[in-house]
Design an enzyme around this catalytic site. Structure first.
Site, mmCIF file in Angstrom:
data_model
loop_
_atom_site.group_PDB
_atom_site.id
_atom_site.type_symbol
_atom_site.label_atom_id
_atom_site.label_comp_id
_atom_site.label_asym_id
_atom_site.label_seq_id
_atom_site.Cartn_x
_atom_site.Cartn_y
_atom_site.Cartn_z
ATOM 1 N N LYS A 109 0.862 -1.188 0.000
ATOM 2 C CA LYS A 109 0.000 0.000 0.000
ATOM 3 C C LYS A 109 0.890 1.225 0.000
ATOM 4 O O LYS A 109 2.004 1.199 0.531
ATOM 5 C CB LYS A 109 -0.878 0.012 1.264
ATOM 6 C CG LYS A 109 -2.138 0.815 1.087
ATOM 7 C CD LYS A 109 -3.128 0.063 0.240
ATOM 8 C CE LYS A 109 -4.431 0.783 0.052
ATOM 9 N NZ LYS A 109 -5.453 -0.096 -0.558
HETATM 10 P P1 NAD Z 1 -12.736 7.181 -3.782
HETATM 11 O O1 NAD Z 1 -11.761 8.254 -3.471
HETATM 12 O O2 NAD Z 1 -13.104 6.928 -5.197
HETATM 13 O O3 NAD Z 1 -14.102 7.451 -2.962
HETATM 14 C C1 NAD Z 1 -14.131 7.673 -1.580
HETATM 15 C C2 NAD Z 1 -15.537 8.189 -1.263
HETATM 16 O O4 NAD Z 1 -15.669 8.291 0.155
HETATM 17 C C3 NAD Z 1 -15.834 9.567 -1.825
HETATM 18 O O5 NAD Z 1 -17.171 9.602 -2.286
HETATM 19 C C4 NAD Z 1 -15.675 10.480 -0.622
HETATM 20 O O6 NAD Z 1 -16.423 11.688 -0.729
HETATM 21 C C5 NAD Z 1 -16.232 9.562 0.443
HETATM 22 N N1 NAD Z 1 -15.883 9.954 1.801
HETATM 23 C C6 NAD Z 1 -14.694 10.390 2.285
HETATM 24 N N2 NAD Z 1 -14.815 10.675 3.595
HETATM 25 C C7 NAD Z 1 -16.093 10.390 3.935
HETATM 26 C C8 NAD Z 1 -16.827 10.477 5.125
HETATM 27 N N3 NAD Z 1 -16.260 10.895 6.250
HETATM 28 N N4 NAD Z 1 -18.136 10.098 5.114
HETATM 29 C C9 NAD Z 1 -18.729 9.668 3.976
HETATM 30 N N5 NAD Z 1 -18.074 9.565 2.810
HETATM 31 C C10 NAD Z 1 -16.773 9.925 2.797
HETATM 32 O O7 NAD Z 1 -12.170 5.854 -3.074
HETATM 33 P P2 NAD Z 1 -12.529 4.345 -3.425
HETATM 34 O O8 NAD Z 1 -11.526 3.849 -4.388
HETATM 35 O O9 NAD Z 1 -13.973 4.245 -3.710
HETATM 36 O O10 NAD Z 1 -12.187 3.623 -2.027
HETATM 37 C C11 NAD Z 1 -13.147 3.563 -0.961
HETATM 38 C C12 NAD Z 1 -12.721 2.480 0.023
HETATM 39 O O11 NAD Z 1 -12.661 1.230 -0.655
HETATM 40 C C13 NAD Z 1 -11.364 2.649 0.679
HETATM 41 O O12 NAD Z 1 -11.375 2.094 1.976
HETATM 42 C C14 NAD Z 1 -10.450 1.825 -0.190
HETATM 43 O O13 NAD Z 1 -9.266 1.413 0.482
HETATM 44 C C15 NAD Z 1 -11.371 0.664 -0.480
HETATM 45 N N6 NAD Z 1 -11.016 -0.120 -1.669
HETATM 46 C C16 NAD Z 1 -10.940 0.452 -2.891
HETATM 47 C C17 NAD Z 1 -10.634 -0.334 -3.999
HETATM 48 C C18 NAD Z 1 -10.603 0.214 -5.410
HETATM 49 O O14 NAD Z 1 -10.449 -0.588 -6.344
HETATM 50 N N7 NAD Z 1 -10.788 1.510 -5.612
HETATM 51 C C19 NAD Z 1 -10.370 -1.699 -3.825
HETATM 52 C C20 NAD Z 1 -10.479 -2.265 -2.561
HETATM 53 C C21 NAD Z 1 -10.802 -1.448 -1.483
#
Ligand code: NAD
Length: 420
Positions: A109
């Site tokens: 990461k």
């Molecule tokens: P992203 O940046 O695309 O989206 C994050 C979202 O969370 C945004 O809509 C943001 O406004 C919202 N957010 C931030 N703080 C917040 C809060 N306090 N309350 C409510 N909403 C809030 O990120 P992502 O890629 O969608 O990742 C989201 C989660 O999924 C993370 O934990 C990440 O580690 C995990 N994840 C992502 C992937 C991937 O392929 N993108 C894969 C596995 C896990």
């Protein structure tokens, strides 16, 4: 190194989970220590010129949690709260996730402490390129393969690919995943994580005997994972009752159309104020009555204070580490929530990243249909494995998923032995 990591509450949480599972598996002390600590932590100071002409020095980290089973794999996060402990915890979870999914990778990461919402495209590009040039000696298709996470996207991956390939003198697509399809990214990668979350939530609905057409869902976070989870669930007939993001939370008894909400987000910067919806307190959104609750934003949002108040039937963890160990114990005791733990639930992203890496190494590409159907097959297999383990060992789905992942890593370490 150990003290620095342990000063972070997120790393402490990952270690607490690990110790609980290591006790459950009766791992011996030496292999437990070898399995727990990351192989490498690399930290960078990165001076970047801002649009106003001033120079700001940003800090970034990459944690490689074991190369014993192959190159490390994991996202790169841009967020104001990033610290080395959070990155270390996320790398550890990636390790167990890759092992659970039987992918030939360790966990990695990366993160940069910055606020991408307040930076221009030019500033983001300069920061990303600086990071890519600093990290280039420590990554590669056989060493460390990055992907997007919070605050980064396929454009970020394209810049990293460009810097790395320019240094090597030829295009090296397999050094990064989650890149644009035109740069040999995989079809289906963008939606893979959210699609996988929705697919597994639908499997859980069928396990508890519920019909998707009569079910509803609440989603925290409307970024890559939250949006595509909503979109796939909507396509199954599930009503999306509430969603939230950094700007606020919204609710509709009739159900929200994810594509329309997404258009609103593109126009206004957030879900707040979406036409026809009512505003809700973001904290209260998590405890609304629903069939499926999907935390898809940050870590530790389900804690000891709100866990007793949850009114969902299925908790599908789209985010990494959304539930604290204290909340976990409460949910286990309640025994009325079907948990799909993060390392299984959001494994769609890394699985299709693996497919992307394989396609790049083979100089071959698969159709979106092929990618998503291979993904569903792997997710179904891991889901069944976790449920069977939980049944026979009489433990929670979380302990089952972590046990399968951790045992695999510990066994490989044992088999490889110690060098020198
Ligand atoms: P992203 O940046 O695309 O989206 C994050 C979202 O969370 C945004 O809509 C943001 O406004 C919202 N957010 C931030 N703080 C917040 C809060 N306090 N309350 C409510 N909403 C809030 O990120 P992502 O890629 O969608 O990742 C989201 C989660 O999924 C993370 O934990 C990440 O580690 C995990 N994840 C992502 C992937 C991937 O392929 N993108 C894969 C596995 C896990």
């Amino acid at each position: 190194m150990k003290q620095q990591l342990l000063s972070s509450p997120v790393f402490q949480m990952a270690v607490e989970q690990f110790e609980r599972v290591a006790d459950f598996l009766e791992l011996d002390e030496e292999i437990r220590e070898r399995t727990k600590w990351p192989k490498r932590i690399i930290s960078f100071s990165m001076p970047v010129r801002l649009d106003n002409g001033k120079i700001e020095v940003f800090t970034g980290h990459r944690v490689q949690h074991h190369l014993s089973r192959g190159p490390v794999k994991g996202g790169l996060r841009f967020h104001p709260h990033v610290d080395v402990g959070e990155v270390g915890a996320l790398a550890m979870w990636m390790n167990w996730k890759c092992a659970l999914m039987e992918l030939p990778f360790g966990g990695g990461k990366g993160g940069i402490t910055c606020n991408p919402r307040e930076m221009s495209q030019g500033e983001l590009e300069r920061l990303t390129r600086r990071f890519a040039s600093e990290i280039a000696p420590f990554i590669g298709p056989e060493i460390d393969v990055m992907a997007p996470d919070i605050g980064t996207n396929e454009q970020t991956m394209a810049w990293i690919l460009d810097v790395y390939s320019t240094q090597k003198g030829h295009l090296v697509p397999s050094v990064i995943t989650g890149k644009p399809v035109a740069l040999q990214g995989s079809k289906g990668r963008t939606e893979a994580t959210g699609h996988g979350v929705a697919f597994l939530a639908s499997r859980a609905l069928s396990k508890i005997g519920a019909n998707p057409q009569e079910a509803n869902a609440v989603i925290q976070g409307f970024g890559n994972v939250g949006f595509y989870a909503a979109k796939t669930l909507h396509s199954y007939g599930v009503r999306i009752s509430g969603v939230s993001d950094i700007t606020g939370a919204i609710w509709s008894d009739e159900g929200l159309d994810p594509d329309e909400v997404q258009k609103h987000v593109k126009n206004t910067g957030g879900v707040k104020g979406f036409k026809g919806s009512q505003p809700v307190d973001p904290e209260l959104l998590l405890i609304q009555e629903c069939d499926i609750l999907i935390p898809a934003a940050l870590e530790r949002v389900i804690h000891k204070d709100n866990a007793p108040l949850l009114k969902c039937k299925i908790l599908a963890e789209g985010a990494n580490g959304p539930t604290t160990p204290e909340a976990d114990l409460i949910i286990e005791k309640r025994n009325d929530i079907f948990l799909i733990p993060d390392i299984l639930c959001n494994a769609g992203g890394v699985t299709v990243s693996y497919f992307e890496w394989v396609q790049n190494l083979q100089r071959f590409s698969w159709s979106r249909h092929e990618v998503l159907s291979k993904l569903e097959t792997r997710l179904q297999k891991a889901f069944d494995k976790v449920l069977n383990f939980a049944k026979y060992r009489k433990c929670s789905h979380r302990i089952a998923a972590l046990s399968l992942g951790i045992k695999e890593v510990a066994d490989v370490k044992q088999q490889r032995g110690l060098f020198p």
